[in-house]
Design an enzyme around this catalytic site. Structure first.
Site, PDB file in Angstrom:
ATOM      1  N   HIS A   1       7.151   0.943 -10.305  1.00 19.01           N
ATOM      2  CA  HIS A   1       6.486   1.044 -10.449  1.00 19.01           C
ATOM      3  C   HIS A   1       4.981   1.480 -10.437  1.00 19.01           C
ATOM      4  CE1 HIS A   1       7.950   4.777  -8.504  1.00 19.01           C
ATOM      5  NE2 HIS A   1       6.853   5.547  -8.442  1.00 19.01           N
ATOM      6  N   MET A   2       4.333   0.512 -10.973  1.00 14.30           N
ATOM      7  CA  MET A   2       2.847   0.277 -11.857  1.00 14.30           C
ATOM      8  C   MET A   2       1.655   1.052 -10.592  1.00 14.30           C
ATOM      9  SD  MET A   2       1.155  -1.205 -13.984  1.00 14.30           S
ATOM     10  CE  MET A   2       0.750  -3.249 -12.804  1.00 14.30           C
ATOM     11  N   HIS A   3       1.476   2.041 -10.356  1.00 19.40           N
ATOM     12  CA  HIS A   3       0.047   2.594  -9.015  1.00 19.40           C
ATOM     13  C   HIS A   3      -1.563   2.018  -9.604  1.00 19.40           C
ATOM     14  CE1 HIS A   3       2.466   6.165  -7.486  1.00 19.40           C
ATOM     15  NE2 HIS A   3       3.445   5.745  -8.918  1.00 19.40           N
TER      16      HIS A   3
ATOM     17  N   VAL B   1      10.388   8.217  -7.297  1.00 17.73           N
ATOM     18  CA  VAL B   1      11.120   7.104  -6.608  1.00 17.73           C
ATOM     19  C   VAL B   1      11.780   6.338  -8.097  1.00 17.73           C
ATOM     20  CG1 VAL B   1      11.249   4.573  -5.311  1.00 17.73           C
ATOM     21  CG2 VAL B   1       9.868   6.953  -3.785  1.00 17.73           C
TER      22      VAL B   1
ATOM     23  N   ARG C   1       0.716  -0.876  -0.091  1.00 15.32           N
ATOM     24  CA  ARG C   1      -0.193   0.205   0.120  1.00 15.32           C
ATOM     25  C   ARG C   1       0.937   1.813  -0.837  1.00 15.32           C
ATOM     26  NH1 ARG C   1      -4.671  -2.081   0.214  1.00 15.32           N
ATOM     27  NH2 ARG C   1      -5.019  -3.720   1.299  1.00 15.32           N
ATOM     28  N   ASP C   2      -0.019   2.125  -0.870  1.00 14.13           N
ATOM     29  CA  ASP C   2       1.185   3.334  -0.749  1.00 14.13           C
ATOM     30  C   ASP C   2       0.749   4.173  -0.206  1.00 14.13           C
ATOM     31  OD1 ASP C   2       1.857   5.305  -3.577  1.00 14.13           O
ATOM     32  OD2 ASP C   2       1.654   6.926  -1.563  1.00 14.13           O
ATOM     33  N   ILE C   3       2.149   4.803   0.808  1.00 13.01           N
ATOM     34  CA  ILE C   3       1.851   5.895   2.607  1.00 13.01           C
ATOM     35  C   ILE C   3       1.324   6.839   2.144  1.00 13.01           C
ATOM     36  CG2 ILE C   3       4.405   6.936   2.098  1.00 13.01           C
ATOM     37  CD1 ILE C   3       5.060   5.770   4.661  1.00 13.01           C
TER      38      ILE C   3
END
Ligand code: AMP
Length: 113
Positions: free
Chosen positions: A99-101, A95, A27-29
């Site tokens: 990464h794929m959201h 970053v 999970r994204d912070i």
């Protein structure tokens, strides 16, 4: 090395929702939607700009498979969701580990900001 390598190596904590030999999702912070999960390869590719079809096709397929699986588990598959790669400065990338959201749980706007 980025902070995501530390998450892969379990040196810093993350709320991991999926893991395979080659892919990790957590999970994204700083969530931008009710569901906001990052899906990353375990190998350190800096951004989408370094993706080469023949070499990385299987890995990218795995990342999308993971997104679909997670979307089902999170209950957002039927209503739909958004998958995003930010690449470089103008893409809004912070970053530099690919990464794929995965964003869902609300209606997304278009065009994006
Ligand atoms: P981007 O701007 O596309 O590079 O996205 C980087 C994302 O990583 C942002 O949405 C951040 O909120 C997220 N992020 C940064 N550090 C962490 C962390 N330690 N755990 C989870 N998500 C993070």
């Amino acid at each position: 090395m980025t902070i995501f390598t530390k998450i892969i190596n379990k040196e810093i904590p993350a709320d991991i929702v999926y893991e395979s030999d080659s892919v990790l999702a957590f999970r994204d912070i700083n969530p931008q939607a009710p569901i906001h999960i990052l899906i990353i390869p375990k190998i350190a590719i800096p951004s989408a700009r370094e993706i080469k079809g023949p070499e990385h096709a299987e890995l990218l397929g795995e990342m999308i498979d993971a997104a679909n699986k997670i979307a089902k588990e999170e209950g957002i598959f039927e209503d739909g969701f958004r998958l995003v790669f930010n690449a470089g400065t103008n893409g809004g990338q912070d970053v530099y580990h690919l990464h794929m959201h995965l964003l869902g749980g609300r209606k997304m706007k278009w065009p994006p900001g």
